[in-house]
Design an enzyme around this catalytic site. Structure first.
Site, mmCIF file in Angstrom:
data_model
loop_
_atom_site.group_PDB
_atom_site.id
_atom_site.type_symbol
_atom_site.label_atom_id
_atom_site.label_comp_id
_atom_site.label_asym_id
_atom_site.label_seq_id
_atom_site.Cartn_x
_atom_site.Cartn_y
_atom_site.Cartn_z
ATOM 1 N N GLU A 128 0.844 -1.191 0.000
ATOM 2 C CA GLU A 128 0.000 0.000 0.000
ATOM 3 C C GLU A 128 0.883 1.245 0.000
ATOM 4 O O GLU A 128 1.792 1.341 0.830
ATOM 5 C CB GLU A 128 -0.914 0.017 1.235
ATOM 6 N N GLU A 272 -2.986 -4.497 6.490
ATOM 7 C CA GLU A 272 -4.080 -5.457 6.448
ATOM 8 C C GLU A 272 -4.015 -6.425 5.280
ATOM 9 O O GLU A 272 -5.055 -6.765 4.688
ATOM 10 C CB GLU A 272 -5.420 -4.709 6.410
ATOM 11 N N HIS A 303 -7.707 -3.494 14.664
ATOM 12 C CA HIS A 303 -7.862 -2.634 13.489
ATOM 13 C C HIS A 303 -7.615 -3.440 12.211
ATOM 14 O O HIS A 303 -8.414 -3.392 11.263
ATOM 15 C CB HIS A 303 -6.870 -1.471 13.605
ATOM 16 N N GLU A 304 -6.511 -4.185 12.182
ATOM 17 C CA GLU A 304 -6.188 -4.956 10.966
ATOM 18 C C GLU A 304 -7.174 -6.096 10.758
ATOM 19 O O GLU A 304 -7.523 -6.421 9.615
ATOM 20 C CB GLU A 304 -4.756 -5.486 11.053
#
Length: 865
Positions: A128, A272, A303-304
């Site tokens: 990313e 992620e 969160h991930e």
């Protein structure tokens, strides 16, 4: 020439033309121990709506073969910059690209790290935003999803992990010794969440049982960290997340297994990747840390995990919805910590208010502030948009949205959204449509007010009382401060759903005696329900932290809070008052010396260790940057003395004791204080219950080095005690922190002037920058203002994004708080013609100096009161 950029218009045209079916990616990593390059062969099958010209993305030193639909193309003719030009046929197409791609040491693409402990090589990918193209040829945009099949040749004895499971490795057909790993095809996912992690990693395995299935779980790290890996604690948080998300999302976990890999020199907190999450290995704690660190790690893990559904199963069409991707994961991870049965951190919203929203408020007052729904024109825009608005403001607004539509209705809408758009790409309107269906509310007005405008509102109580102390009128004034110069948009008043809390002293504690929840809209909102009652000690707007706004205390409440902030019975109102006071300090409404007094009066009663550690950082920043320079040393001396006193009085072995030890190490300045640090380091001094372990030793040594009390020989000796990659980073910080012209020159040269062949790895460069910038070495650093501006544009154009951004932000002369710094910045901005991304970073840094000048003026005025 596009360089490595990609515009949204180009992505839209490519998505109109192409539908991608599948990638087969064959990588040969057997030479990883030697570094350099690796062989990458990509076969991609796709359909074209019509015959036309397009391109596939690739960043590689050498392209050997390009074959489209059986026709060999000349690589020299079609490969230019970061693109391979293609003339595709209508209907089915097949492309094969063979190239040599490069290992990196920047944390982008396929990062290569050699552990100094075992001298073994460890690899991981970070894709990313646009870096899958550094490993294989790809249509690098999130809405061209496909199935990915990886085949990897790796050295014998290695573990290789990807998004899907693999069978047992088989023998290689030819060439150097090794083993071949063949992974099952993935579901349809985006390029940026594919992953490959390879090396002699240490692994621990478990399972999650639920929803009638068993999901294999894995946790990995380097063997040199294995003794510190608390895998069961990580599995416990992970299973808690699986249970809670499974219930709230009502959609089966989308992948076949779930691995979490703690990897070295990672730029972010975590990533992620579908079924193969990478996490910075500083979260494998080598030494004692406070519970706040475990809470932060747990939030990262959750969160991930939330991204497996929101982001990986259903993915944004383009990067302008990055905010929704990250905000949803942040909101749901904190909500899981706060509400999941048996959670260790039910106070998670306190941490959110104390840390995440403070980040958002800061970001939202910079010249680069932007609507939550930012306009992302190209990759350069998104690369600098992983900010406090994208994560923290967005999550705050989502929390408000949940309150607006109802918790049950919100998650019912999310469930509809997942079922309707599984394995597809969406826009914000798709989620809002689902929420409108389940809640019955029209969200178009809400979206326009909160997502399409920039800036932050300020809420102030307007209270009148009579001679007996009875409230005769109560209103809430909403302000929309003008946006900073250079920001897009206009100041906007918004609708807020807030609670007003009234607090009085009872048996020495500030206890909430009344709570009123209401809608605030427009400039002035009357609250008639509070008329006729006795004026309380504290009036707290936005109690329970329901909305996103800066809150001000009236003068009587501020006086009471100054005396009794530590006496709130609950942690959340304390955190909200701390946050309000800090924001007032940054805005020049509360002088830095008064902020110090407020903290000293209340921090001793603060039980939340995360809040305590935030206050440590904020006080130091206030004194170093926001205090009148003529009083600065007085304030710092007072603060360091308080740190020493609190350290000696803290409960032995407690989190607070460790936090105060670190605070003292950051602030120590007198002979007595520095002598204690030296004594703790060499064992001639001790504090009952305080373990001077590896990480604390480095903290002590770095301050001693920065004050000239430790030389290079002592740093080298400590590195011999801790001959690890973490030790190398700490030593780099300590060496750069030394208060000599030679140390500064060496540090500067290693970061700014190094050739590509001698460039520091990303984590070491970051460590050197951290040591180089010392706020009490302003005179020593003064010559580097001119050097910074002389070198900056070339650095930006010659380094990768991550490496250049570290330098642009980290070496900006932020400690030189003076009009001259503003003038130098303005002159450079006018003459250099920087790219939009670089201009944004420099302008943000400039705003910090401007804010510090305003705050220093306010503090100087306070001295004349």
């Amino acid at each position: 020439m596009p360089g490595t950029n990609l515009t949204r218009a180009e992505a839209q045209e490519r998505a109109r033309l192409l539908t991608v079916d599948a990638y087969e990616i064959d990588l040969d990593l057997r030479g990883a121990q030697q570094g350099g390059t690796f062989r990458s062969v990509t076969t991609v099958r796709f359909d074209a709506a019509e015959a036309g010209s397009t391109f596939v993305d690739l960043v590689a030193p050498t392209v050997h073969e390009v074959e489209l639909n059986g026709e060999r193309l000349d690589p020299a003719a079609v490969f230019q910059d970061s693109r391979i030009a293609l003339d595709v046929a209508a209907g089915r197409n097949e492309l094969r690209v063979a190239a040599d791609c490069a290992y990196t040491n920047t944390g982008e693409g396929l990062h290569r790290f050699v552990d100094p402990v075992d001298e073994q090589t460890y690899l991981y990918t970070q894709f990313e935003v646009p870096d899958a193209r550094r490993v294989f040829a790809a249509f690098e945009q999130p809405d061209l999803k496909a199935a990915f099949t990886f085949t990897v040749a790796a050295p014998e004895g290695w573990t290789v992990i990807s998004n899907s499971p693999a069978g047992e490795p088989g023998p290689v057909a030819e060439g150097p010794a090794g083993a071949v790993w063949r992974f099952a095809p993935t579901p349809r996912i985006s390029t940026y969440i594919t992953a490959l992690i390879a090396g002699p990693y240490h692994g621990v395995h478990s399972t999650w049982e639920g929803d009638g299935r068993t999901v294999p779980l894995g946790v990995y790290c380097r063997p040199s960290l294995a003794e510190h890996l608390d895998a069961e604690a990580i599995f416990e948080v992970t299973r808690q997340g699986f249970d809670w998300f499974q219930e709230k999302f009502d959609y089966p976990y989308p992948f076949e297994k779930y691995d979490q890999l703690f990897v070295p020199e990672f730029n972010a907190g975590a990533m992620e990747n579908a079924g193969a999450v990478t996490i910075r290995d500083q979260y494998v704690f080598r030494s004692k840390v406070t519970d706040a660190a475990y809470e932060t790690r747990a939030e990262t893990i959750l969160h991930e995990l939330a991204h497996m559904w929101f982001g990986d199963l259903v993915t944004m069409e383009w990067w302008n919805d990055l905010w929704l991707n990250e905000s949803f994961a942040t909101y749901t991870s904190v909500a899981c910590q706060a509400y999941a049965p048996g959670s260790r951190w039910p106070h998670a919203w306190t941490t959110f208010a104390n840390q995440m929203k403070t980040w958002a408020y800061r970001q939202d007052q910079l010249p680069s502030t932007h609507p939550i729904m930012a306009e992302i024109r190209d990759l350069d825009d998104v690369l600098v948009n992983f900010d406090g608005i994208t994560y923290a403001k967005g999550a705050s607004v989502l929390k408000q949205l949940v309150a607006y539509v109802g918790t049950d209705e919100f998650f019912e809408g999310v469930q509809t959204y997942f079922r309707r758009h599984e394995w597809a790409n969406t826009r914000l309107t798709d989620l809002l449509a689902a929420l409108e269906e389940t809640s019955g509310r029209d969200l178009k007005t809400w979206s326009k007010a909160w997502l399409e405008t920039a800036g932050i509102n300020v809420l102030r109580p307007v209270i009148d009382v009579d001679s007996s102390g009875t409230i005769t009128s109560f209103a809430i004034r909403q302000e929309a401060p003008e946006l900073p110069a250079g920001a897009t948009g206009t100041a906007t008043l918004r609708p807020h759903r807030i609670a007003v809390g009234l607090y009085d002293l009872e048996d020495g504690s500030l206890v909430r005696t009344e709570r009123v929840e209401l809608d605030v809209d427009g400039e002035l909102t009357q609250v008639p329900g509070l008329i006729g009652r006795a004026r309380p000690a504290v009036v707290l707007l936005n109690d329970d932290d329901l909305s996103y706004a800066k809150v001000r205390l009236d003068s009587d409440s501020l006086a009471a809070v100054t005396r009794h902030l530590g006496d709130f019975a609950q942690s959340l109102p304390r955190a909200l008052c701390w946050a309000s006071a800090w924001d007032m300090t940054r805005d020049g409404e509360l002088p830095a010396r008064d902020y110090l007094e407020l903290v000293l009066s209340g921090i001793g009663k603060e039980t939340d260790i995360g809040v305590v550690q935030s206050l440590h950082r904020q006080v130091k920043l206030a004194l170093e940057l926001y205090a009148d320079p003529r009083w600065r040393e007085t304030g710092l001396t007072r603060w360091s003395a308080a740190c020493l006193e609190h350290l000696r009085n803290a409960e032995p072995g407690s989190d607070h004791q460790l936090a105060w030890a670190r605070a003292l190490a950051a602030a120590a300045r007198t002979d007595e204080q520095l002598g204690l640090l030296a004594g703790l380091l060499d064992g001639t001094e001790s504090v009952a219950g305080l373990t001077v372990d590896t990480e604390l030793r480095w903290t002590l040594l770095q301050r001693l080095a920065a004050t000239g009390r430790a030389d290079d020989a002592e740093i080298t000796a400590e590195l011999e005690r801790d001959a690890t990659s973490a030790g190398e980073r700490h030593a780099a910080t300590a060496r750069a922190a030394r208060p000599t012209p030679e140390a500064k020159a060496a540090a500067w040269a290693s970061v700014v002037e190094a050739e590509e062949s001698t460039a520091l790895p990303n984590a070491v460069q970051e460590a050197v920058i951290a040591g180089f910038v010392q706020t009490d070495q302003r005179e020593l650093l003064a010559p580097y203002t001119e050097k910074y501006f002389a070198a900056l544009k070339d650095v930006w154009e010659s380094r990768s994004h991550e490496m250049a951004q570290q330098i642009a932000i980290g070496l900006y002369p932020a400690v030189q708080v003076s009009p001259a710094t503003l003038e130098a910045t303005d002159a450079w901005l006018a003459a250099a013609e920087p790219s939009a991304a670089l201009r944004r970073l420099v302008t943000e840094s400039r705003a910090g100096v401007e804010r510090a000048l305003k705050a220093q003026a306010a503090d100087a005025a306070a001295a004349r009161r």
